[in-house]
Motif scaffolding. Structure first.
Motif, PDB file in Angstrom:
ATOM      1  N   PRO A   1     -19.358   0.103 -10.061  1.00  0.00           N
ATOM      2  CA  PRO A   1     -18.314  -0.462 -10.707  1.00  0.00           C
ATOM      3  C   PRO A   1     -18.131  -0.125 -12.256  1.00  0.00           C
ATOM      4  O   PRO A   1     -18.848   0.430 -12.757  1.00  0.00           O
TER       5      PRO A   1
ATOM      6  N   ALA B   1     -21.243  -6.853 -14.554  1.00  0.00           N
ATOM      7  CA  ALA B   1     -21.361  -7.666 -13.710  1.00  0.00           C
ATOM      8  C   ALA B   1     -21.431  -9.251 -14.482  1.00  0.00           C
ATOM      9  O   ALA B   1     -22.157  -9.009 -15.306  1.00  0.00           O
TER      10      ALA B   1
ATOM     11  N   TRP C   1     -25.264 -11.254 -11.043  1.00  0.00           N
ATOM     12  CA  TRP C   1     -25.394 -10.004 -10.586  1.00  0.00           C
ATOM     13  C   TRP C   1     -26.114  -9.028 -11.428  1.00  0.00           C
ATOM     14  O   TRP C   1     -26.095  -7.683 -11.314  1.00  0.00           O
TER      15      TRP C   1
ATOM     16  N   PRO D   1     -25.553  -3.062 -11.406  1.00  0.00           N
ATOM     17  CA  PRO D   1     -25.852  -4.674 -10.943  1.00  0.00           C
ATOM     18  C   PRO D   1     -26.956  -4.958  -9.652  1.00  0.00           C
ATOM     19  O   PRO D   1     -27.295  -3.772  -9.016  1.00  0.00           O
TER      20      PRO D   1
ATOM     21  N   GLU E   1     -28.426  -6.415  -6.325  1.00  0.00           N
ATOM     22  CA  GLU E   1     -27.831  -6.762  -4.997  1.00  0.00           C
ATOM     23  C   GLU E   1     -28.523  -8.026  -4.476  1.00  0.00           C
ATOM     24  O   GLU E   1     -29.646  -8.543  -4.709  1.00  0.00           O
ATOM     25  N   TRP E   2     -27.858  -8.572  -3.496  1.00  0.00           N
ATOM     26  CA  TRP E   2     -28.138  -9.873  -2.982  1.00  0.00           C
ATOM     27  C   TRP E   2     -28.212  -9.772  -1.236  1.00  0.00           C
ATOM     28  O   TRP E   2     -27.270  -9.069  -0.861  1.00  0.00           O
TER      29      TRP E   2
ATOM     30  N   TRP F   1     -22.343  -5.483  -5.579  1.00  0.00           N
ATOM     31  CA  TRP F   1     -21.095  -5.713  -6.249  1.00  0.00           C
ATOM     32  C   TRP F   1     -20.299  -4.667  -7.007  1.00  0.00           C
ATOM     33  O   TRP F   1     -21.209  -3.872  -7.326  1.00  0.00           O
ATOM     34  N   GLU F   2     -19.046  -4.323  -6.622  1.00  0.00           N
ATOM     35  CA  GLU F   2     -18.293  -3.475  -7.116  1.00  0.00           C
ATOM     36  C   GLU F   2     -17.419  -3.650  -8.137  1.00  0.00           C
ATOM     37  O   GLU F   2     -16.523  -2.797  -8.570  1.00  0.00           O
TER      38      GLU F   2
ATOM     39  N   SER G   1     -15.043  -7.535  -9.870  1.00  0.00           N
ATOM     40  CA  SER G   1     -14.796  -8.903 -10.009  1.00  0.00           C
ATOM     41  C   SER G   1     -14.044  -9.598  -8.734  1.00  0.00           C
ATOM     42  O   SER G   1     -14.157 -10.680  -8.125  1.00  0.00           O
TER      43      SER G   1
ATOM     44  N   ARG H   1     -14.526  -7.545  -5.579  1.00  0.00           N
ATOM     45  CA  ARG H   1     -14.636  -6.344  -4.471  1.00  0.00           C
ATOM     46  C   ARG H   1     -16.423  -6.405  -4.225  1.00  0.00           C
ATOM     47  O   ARG H   1     -17.123  -5.994  -5.124  1.00  0.00           O
ATOM     48  N   ALA H   2     -16.778  -6.469  -3.067  1.00  0.00           N
ATOM     49  CA  ALA H   2     -18.123  -6.660  -2.889  1.00  0.00           C
ATOM     50  C   ALA H   2     -18.230  -5.267  -1.770  1.00  0.00           C
ATOM     51  O   ALA H   2     -17.258  -5.495  -0.647  1.00  0.00           O
TER      52      ALA H   2
ATOM     53  N   MET I   1     -15.928 -11.491  -1.945  1.00  0.00           N
ATOM     54  CA  MET I   1     -16.797 -11.843  -2.964  1.00  0.00           C
ATOM     55  C   MET I   1     -17.824 -13.143  -2.840  1.00  0.00           C
ATOM     56  O   MET I   1     -17.305 -13.897  -2.798  1.00  0.00           O
TER      57      MET I   1
END
Length: 298
Positions: free
Chosen positions: A20, A24, A28, A119, A121-122, A137-138, A140, A142-143, A168
């Motif tokens: 990114p 974040a 994140w 960030p 990761e989940w 998370w890449e 706002s 884009r994931a 997202m």
């Protein structure tokens, strides 16, 4: 902080994680919050007696420390087609992975792509498949969704940074119940003629992943003292006629305690300390042997 160096590669129809270029949002970011395992107080147990290979010496229950609920339904296309869905209300846990681009000398010497912006990761466990999908998370809007083939559902370990771009997630941090118990276990792992290996692992029912192994050497009386998680154990080896170790007796000298692990980093530091102690003990034994065999000066 759990840091796993994911080698940059591309699988069929999937693309590689994109670092990114913006900061974040709070859910994140690590921001000093733990992303490891929290021990369940009072859950430590020891198992004295006779053990064959893979016998459990001690264990204690743990749970993921930073958790959340995914509040929106997520749907994306897999690398070989087909739809993947994470229903709204699914529980997730936080991890900290890092991408290191490989150089001609391997990933260790490569560039850390997350050195300045990393960030968390989940990861959403998939107990029916025995794995998890981790969401990177890449930006706002884009994931990236990366399936994990390593680890266990509650302790994901991605083996590649390649995945699919998807919607997202909306992350609401809170305590959750995954409905599955996770344990840290210390086991007698494998036997050799003059030693055994002792392993520490994460166990989820019949599913488990190793956190590391150390060699344990027996003295001339076929005994050794093992220390793990503030506990102390006396191990006595039994041998077959050919001298091979067949089983060990475990006696509890001091009961262990449930200890917090910040996943991979803490495990690595723990095993480095154990190996250093083993090396120091071996050097001490060598010095004593040399001293005993040296002639005294008049």
């Amino acid at each position: 902080m759990m840091i796993v160096a994911l080698m940059a590669s591309v699988s069929a129809c999937a693309s590689t994680y994109r670092v990114p270029r913006e900061e974040a949002p709070p859910e994140w970011r690590e921001d000093g919050k733990p992303t490891g395992f929290m021990p369940i107080e009072g859950s430590a147990k020891s198992f004295p007696g006779n053990h064959k290979e893979r016998g459990v010496i001690m264990e204690f229950a743990v749970e993921n420390e930073r958790t959340a609920i995914i509040t929106n339904t997520l749907e994306w296309t897999g690398p070989f087609g087909g739809s993947n869905i994470i229903p709204a209300g699914s529980p997730a846990y936080a991890r900290q992975f890092s991408l290191r681009m490989s150089s001609n000398y391997g990933s260790y010497f490569g560039k850390d792509m997350n050195a300045y912006n990393n960030p968390i990761e989940w990861c959403v466990p998939r107990f029916d498949k025995g794995d998890a999908v981790c969401i990177f998370w890449e930006g706002s809007d884009r994931a990236r969704y990366i399936d994990t083939s390593g680890g266990t559902p509650l302790n994901a370990s991605p083996t590649s940074p390649s995945g699919m771009v998807g919607p997202m997630p909306q992350v609401q941090e809170q305590a959750v119940d995954f409905g599955h118990q996770m344990k840290i276990q210390v086991i007698v792992d494998t036997f050799r003629s003059n030693r055994i290996t002792v392993a520490t692992r994460i166990s989820e029912g019949d599913d488990w992943s190793s956190l590391g192994r150390t060699k344990v050497m027996f003295d001339e009386g076929d005994t050794v003292t093992l220390k793990r998680f503030d506990g102390e154990f006396k191990l006595t080896a039994h041998r077959a006629g050919n001298g091979e170790i067949t089983d060990v007796d475990v006696e509890v000298i001091k009961e262990p305690k449930a200890g917090r692990l910040q996943t991979f980093k803490d495990v690595l530091e723990m095993f480095m300390a154990l190996k250093a102690a083993e090396a120091a003990k071996a050097a001490e034994d060598t010095d004593e042997s040399d001293t005993a065999s040296s002639p005294e000066e008049d």
